[in-house]
Design a protein around this motif. Structure first.
Motif, short mmCIF file in Angstrom:
data_model
loop_
_atom_site.label_atom_id
_atom_site.label_comp_id
_atom_site.label_asym_id
_atom_site.label_seq_id
_atom_site.Cartn_x
_atom_site.Cartn_y
_atom_site.Cartn_z
N LEU A 43 0.83 -1.21 0.00
CA LEU A 43 0.00 0.00 0.00
C LEU A 43 0.86 1.26 0.00
CD1 LEU A 43 -2.76 1.46 0.29
CD2 LEU A 43 -2.40 1.32 2.75
N PHE A 44 1.85 1.31 0.88
CA PHE A 44 2.68 2.51 0.97
C PHE A 44 3.59 2.69 -0.24
CE2 PHE A 44 0.94 2.69 5.12
CZ PHE A 44 1.00 4.02 5.48
N TYR A 45 4.03 1.59 -0.85
CA TYR A 45 4.81 1.70 -2.08
C TYR A 45 3.93 2.28 -3.20
CZ TYR A 45 7.70 0.52 -6.09
OH TYR A 45 8.44 0.58 -7.24
N THR A 46 2.68 1.83 -3.25
CA THR A 46 1.74 2.35 -4.24
C THR A 46 1.46 3.83 -4.01
OG1 THR A 46 0.74 0.16 -4.48
CG2 THR A 46 -0.56 2.04 -5.25
N LEU A 47 1.25 4.22 -2.76
CA LEU A 47 1.03 5.63 -2.45
C LEU A 47 2.25 6.47 -2.83
CD1 LEU A 47 -0.74 5.35 1.02
CD2 LEU A 47 -1.77 6.02 -1.15
N CYS A 48 3.43 5.96 -2.59
CA CYS A 48 4.67 6.66 -2.95
C CYS A 48 4.72 6.86 -4.47
CB CYS A 48 5.86 5.85 -2.47
SG CYS A 48 7.44 6.64 -2.73
N MET A 49 4.35 5.83 -5.23
CA MET A 49 4.35 5.94 -6.69
C MET A 49 3.34 6.97 -7.16
SD MET A 49 2.44 4.82 -9.66
CE MET A 49 1.31 3.74 -8.85
N VAL A 50 2.17 7.02 -6.53
CA VAL A 50 1.15 7.99 -6.91
C VAL A 50 1.64 9.41 -6.67
CG1 VAL A 50 -1.16 8.85 -6.31
CG2 VAL A 50 -0.79 6.40 -6.65
N VAL A 51 2.28 9.64 -5.54
CA VAL A 51 2.81 10.97 -5.24
C VAL A 51 3.90 11.33 -6.24
CG1 VAL A 51 4.07 12.34 -3.53
CG2 VAL A 51 2.18 10.88 -2.80
N TRP A 52 4.77 10.39 -6.57
CA TRP A 52 5.83 10.64 -7.55
C TRP A 52 5.24 11.02 -8.90
CZ3 TRP A 52 10.60 11.74 -8.75
CH2 TRP A 52 11.08 11.47 -10.01
N LEU A 53 4.20 10.29 -9.34
CA LEU A 53 3.58 10.61 -10.63
C LEU A 53 2.86 11.95 -10.60
CD1 LEU A 53 2.13 7.16 -11.77
CD2 LEU A 53 4.10 8.38 -12.71
N ALA A 54 2.24 12.28 -9.48
CA ALA A 54 1.46 13.52 -9.38
C ALA A 54 2.35 14.75 -9.28
CB ALA A 54 0.53 13.45 -8.18
N ALA A 55 3.47 14.64 -8.57
CA ALA A 55 4.32 15.82 -8.34
C ALA A 55 5.78 15.40 -8.26
CB ALA A 55 3.89 16.51 -7.05
N PHE A 57 6.85 6.08 -17.46
CA PHE A 57 6.43 5.21 -16.37
C PHE A 57 6.15 3.82 -16.92
CE2 PHE A 57 2.97 3.28 -13.94
CZ PHE A 57 3.58 3.19 -12.71
N SER A 58 6.59 2.81 -16.22
CA SER A 58 6.41 1.43 -16.65
C SER A 58 5.58 0.66 -15.62
CB SER A 58 7.78 0.77 -16.81
OG SER A 58 7.65 -0.63 -16.85
N TRP A 59 4.42 0.21 -16.03
CA TRP A 59 3.60 -0.59 -15.12
C TRP A 59 4.30 -1.90 -14.78
CZ3 TRP A 59 -0.09 0.94 -12.11
CH2 TRP A 59 -0.83 2.06 -12.44
N LEU A 65 6.82 -3.97 -6.78
CA LEU A 65 5.79 -4.16 -5.76
C LEU A 65 5.79 -5.61 -5.27
CD1 LEU A 65 3.29 -2.84 -4.33
CD2 LEU A 65 1.94 -3.82 -6.18
N VAL A 66 5.87 -6.56 -6.18
CA VAL A 66 5.87 -7.98 -5.81
C VAL A 66 7.11 -8.32 -4.99
CG1 VAL A 66 6.04 -10.33 -6.74
CG2 VAL A 66 4.39 -8.73 -7.69
N VAL A 67 8.27 -7.85 -5.43
CA VAL A 67 9.51 -8.14 -4.69
C VAL A 67 9.47 -7.53 -3.30
CG1 VAL A 67 12.00 -7.63 -4.63
CG2 VAL A 67 10.94 -8.46 -6.74
#
Length: 99
Positions: A30-42, A68-70, A77-79
Motif C-alpha cells: 500500500l505505501f509503495y503504491t502511495l509513494c508511486m502515486v505521489v511521484w507521478l502527481a508531483a 512510467f512502466s507498469w 511491488l511484488v519483490v
C-alpha cells in the motif's frame, strides 16, 4: 484477566507468523503504491522531499528521462511485498521462540 481481545486469545500460535507476514506485506504494498502515486502527481516536490529526507543528498543526477512502466512498478511491488512477508513472518516466528 487477560488483556488480549478474545479473537487473539483463541488464535493458533502457528498462524501468527503467517498473519503478521500478510499484514506487513499488505502495508508495504500500500505505501509503495502511495509513494508511486505521489511521484507521478508531483515529481519535482517529491524529489525535493527525497533530497531533504536524505540530509541534502542530491538524487537529481540519477534521473533519466523515461516513461512510467507498469511492469517495473508491479515487479518492484511484488519483490517488496514478498520481502516484507518473509521478514515479518520470520520476526513473528522468532519472537514466539524467544518468548
Amino acid at each position: 484477566m487477560a488483556t488480549l481481545p478474545l479473537a487473539l486469545q483463541h488464535d493458533a500460535p502457528a498462524s501468527q507468523p503467517l498473519r503478521m507476514g500478510i499484514a506487513f506485506a499488505a502495508t508495504v504494498a500500500l505505501f509503495y503504491t502511495l509513494c508511486m502515486v505521489v511521484w507521478l502527481a508531483a515529481p519535482g516536490p517529491f524529489m525535493s522531499f527525497m533530497n531533504s529526507l536524505f540530509h541534502g543528498m542530491d538524487f537529481t543526477p540519477l534521473l533519466k528521462p523515461a516513461r512510467f512502466s507498469w511492469g517495473g512498478f508491479v515487479s518492484a511491488l511484488v519483490v517488496m511485498a514478498a520481502w516484507a512477508f518473509f521478514a515479518a513472518s520470520f520476526f513473528a516466528w522468532l519472537r514466539q521462540r524467544l518468548g
